[in-house]
Motif scaffolding. Structure first.
Motif, mmCIF file in Angstrom:
data_model
loop_
_atom_site.group_PDB
_atom_site.id
_atom_site.type_symbol
_atom_site.label_atom_id
_atom_site.label_comp_id
_atom_site.label_asym_id
_atom_site.label_seq_id
_atom_site.Cartn_x
_atom_site.Cartn_y
_atom_site.Cartn_z
ATOM 1 N N ASN A 157 -2.922 7.775 -12.621
ATOM 2 C CA ASN A 157 -3.956 8.654 -12.056
ATOM 3 C C ASN A 157 -5.309 8.371 -12.705
ATOM 4 O OD1 ASN A 157 -5.257 10.540 -10.538
ATOM 5 N ND2 ASN A 157 -4.310 12.321 -11.493
ATOM 6 N N ASP B 89 -9.539 6.646 -12.248
ATOM 7 C CA ASP B 89 -10.717 6.349 -11.439
ATOM 8 C C ASP B 89 -11.483 5.254 -12.165
ATOM 9 O OD1 ASP B 89 -12.493 6.452 -9.393
ATOM 10 O OD2 ASP B 89 -13.056 8.544 -9.668
ATOM 11 N N LYS C 28 -0.749 3.404 -9.736
ATOM 12 C CA LYS C 28 -2.146 3.669 -10.082
ATOM 13 C C LYS C 28 -2.547 5.098 -9.745
ATOM 14 C CE LYS C 28 -6.818 2.289 -8.671
ATOM 15 N NZ LYS C 28 -7.595 1.370 -7.803
ATOM 16 N N ASN C 29 -2.115 5.591 -8.584
ATOM 17 C CA ASN C 29 -2.622 6.873 -8.087
ATOM 18 C C ASN C 29 -1.868 8.090 -8.608
ATOM 19 O OD1 ASN C 29 -4.476 5.431 -6.541
ATOM 20 N ND2 ASN C 29 -3.082 5.302 -4.792
ATOM 21 N N ASP C 30 -0.568 7.962 -8.811
ATOM 22 C CA ASP C 30 0.240 9.122 -9.200
ATOM 23 C C ASP C 30 0.726 9.050 -10.645
ATOM 24 O OD1 ASP C 30 0.066 10.149 -6.567
ATOM 25 O OD2 ASP C 30 1.703 8.838 -5.936
ATOM 26 N N GLU D 123 1.705 2.595 -3.765
ATOM 27 C CA GLU D 123 0.659 2.580 -4.787
ATOM 28 C C GLU D 123 0.744 3.816 -5.686
ATOM 29 O OE1 GLU D 123 -3.056 2.011 -2.818
ATOM 30 O OE2 GLU D 123 -2.824 -0.156 -2.684
ATOM 31 N N TYR D 124 1.951 4.234 -5.953
ATOM 32 C CA TYR D 124 2.166 5.401 -6.802
ATOM 33 C C TYR D 124 1.808 5.111 -8.252
ATOM 34 C CZ TYR D 124 6.293 2.934 -8.438
ATOM 35 O OH TYR D 124 7.119 1.996 -9.003
ATOM 36 N N THR E 205 0.810 -1.225 0.000
ATOM 37 C CA THR E 205 0.000 0.000 0.000
ATOM 38 C C THR E 205 0.836 1.265 0.000
ATOM 39 O OG1 THR E 205 -0.130 -0.154 2.417
ATOM 40 C CG2 THR E 205 -1.942 -1.104 1.154
#
Length: 341
Positions: free
Chosen positions: A194, A196, A189-191, A186-187, A183
């Motif tokens: 990016n 949704d 997927k998120n950074d 998790e760069y 966790t």
């Protein structure tokens, strides 16, 4: 979800990425591979996406145009300079790879043509970061008949560490994500990407099955006098609906699964609250994703556990099982059947 047997690789390049700038390397040219190696490359880079059961789309909190990978993927789609754009992707990944737990790795960027998604073919862009290599043995025979053996590390059939596949369908592009990470890192997927969840048939299937399971296991027992067998029967009916239908119709689903007017009203209220609390959008009619059903069905437990002595698997026909209590207070289930195996 996707089909790639007729797909071809049009461009492929790889760079080395590291938090130590001296350990990062950028390729000057695309990788030239033999035609016979294309199937191996597709198996390594595309086969892992066959089991994907969620779809995503690019996002940005302010303006989508400010999402770096969205802009770079548009350049790839427009067939702008592949090598220069791949270097920009490397730079973007480097800029978000600041956590001390992030590992070095090989960054592969691959452009495809002819990937099938929802019975149509598209161009696509695959981006992969390989952090962990597998060990293998290479054997050889010399001209004088001596046998040799070397231990090497490389990329093979093991799971991809991090990957995204961007399908260049009508915008918003459809994206599949692989991110095997802890966790705190998790760069990817998120950074880096990016994204949704995309409001499409895949996630509608996932979300309706998830909220149905939550309603049956958490809400129903508090409102109705139901046994564990009754709950399992409701779970089985809901899964069976998704397995036996190609399209989802909310009213039809409610009548088939819950049947009772009051329970249907309760489900409708739960559905509304679920959407608001989780900030999700779901259509009331959509095509059912078979891949999503297959994955979700695994968590719909049909096992009735009785103390530590018995586990009863209930797959249907609730009328063949009866629950009762003996005069001395011992509880029992009576099961009717025709064949024993």
């Amino acid at each position: 979800m996707i089909e790639y047997s007729e797909a071809t690789i049009t461009n492929l390049i790889f760079h080395r990425i590291s938090q130590e700038s001296t350990q990062s390397y950028l390729s000057e040219t695309e990788f030239d591979f033999a035609e016979t190696d294309e199937e191996t490359l597709k198996r390594i880079f595309l086969k892992p996406f066959l089991t994907s059961s969620a779809t995503f789309e690019f996002k940005h909190d302010i303006d989508l145009e400010l999402n770096p990978l969205f802009k770079l993927s548009q350049k790839m789609y427009a067939d702008e300079e592949f090598i220069d754009t791949s270097r920009d992707i490397h730079q973007h990944l480097s800029s978000v790879s600041k956590h001390p737990n992030i590992k070095d790795g090989d960054l592969f960027i691959v452009k495809y043509n002819g990937i099938t998604f929802k019975e149509r073919t598209y161009e696509a862009l695959g981006i992969y970061k390989i952090e962990n290599k597998e060990s293998f043995i290479e054997t050889s025979t010399s001209e004088d008949g001596r046998m040799g053996m070397k231990f090497k590390q490389g990329i093979g059939s093991r799971k991809l560490d991090k990957a995204c596949l961007i399908i260049f369908a009508a915008q918003p592009f459809t994206i599949f994500i692989i991110d095997n990470a802890s966790t705190e890192t998790e760069y990817w997927k998120n950074d880096f990407v990016n994204v949704d969840f995309k409001n499409d048939f895949v996630n509608n299937t996932n979300q309706f099955m998830s909220l149905t399971k939550t309603f049956i296991t958490e809400q129903v027992p508090g409102e109705y006098q139901v046994t564990k067998a009754d709950q399992i029967d409701l779970l089985n009916r809901s899964v069976e609906y998704f397995k036996s239908h190609e399209t989802f119709e909310k009213e039809e689903f409610e009548n088939d699964v819950f049947q009772d007017t009051e329970m249907i009203k309760s489900f409708q209220g739960f559905d509304q609250t679920y959407r608001e609390n989780n900030e999700v959008q779901m259509a009331d009619s959509f095509e059912i994703s078979a891949q999503a059903v297959k994955k979700q069905a695994r968590v719909f437990k049909s096992v009735l556990k009785l103390d530590k002595n018995f586990h009863i698997y209930i797959h249907g026909k609730k009328d063949l099982i009866e629950r009762g209590v003996e005069s001395d207070g011992r509880k029992f289930y009576k099961i009717y059947y025709e064949d024993e195996s």
